[in-house]
Design a protein around this motif. Sequence first.
Motif: not given
Length: 83
Positions: A31-52
Amino acid sequence: MKGDISNKLCCFPKNRSGKITGYQNDDLKMPSKIIEMGLLPETVFRILYQAPFSGPLYIEFGDEKSRIALREEEARFIIVEKT
């Protein structure tokens, strides 16, 4: 979906920091929206929650601490590493 998913965002442990290293786009369905949202290579992230039951992931990323929810099938396109 085929292939090893151990290094994908969808399988990253909760409350740990990681870095996006690239995308798996073998079948050209990313999905191109992944890049459009700013999830680019070298981006640091943290998972806060995952729905069951393999529900959406809620993640925080970037210097501005932006927060978004991603479907698990979208998170499978993102290759990550632990930081």
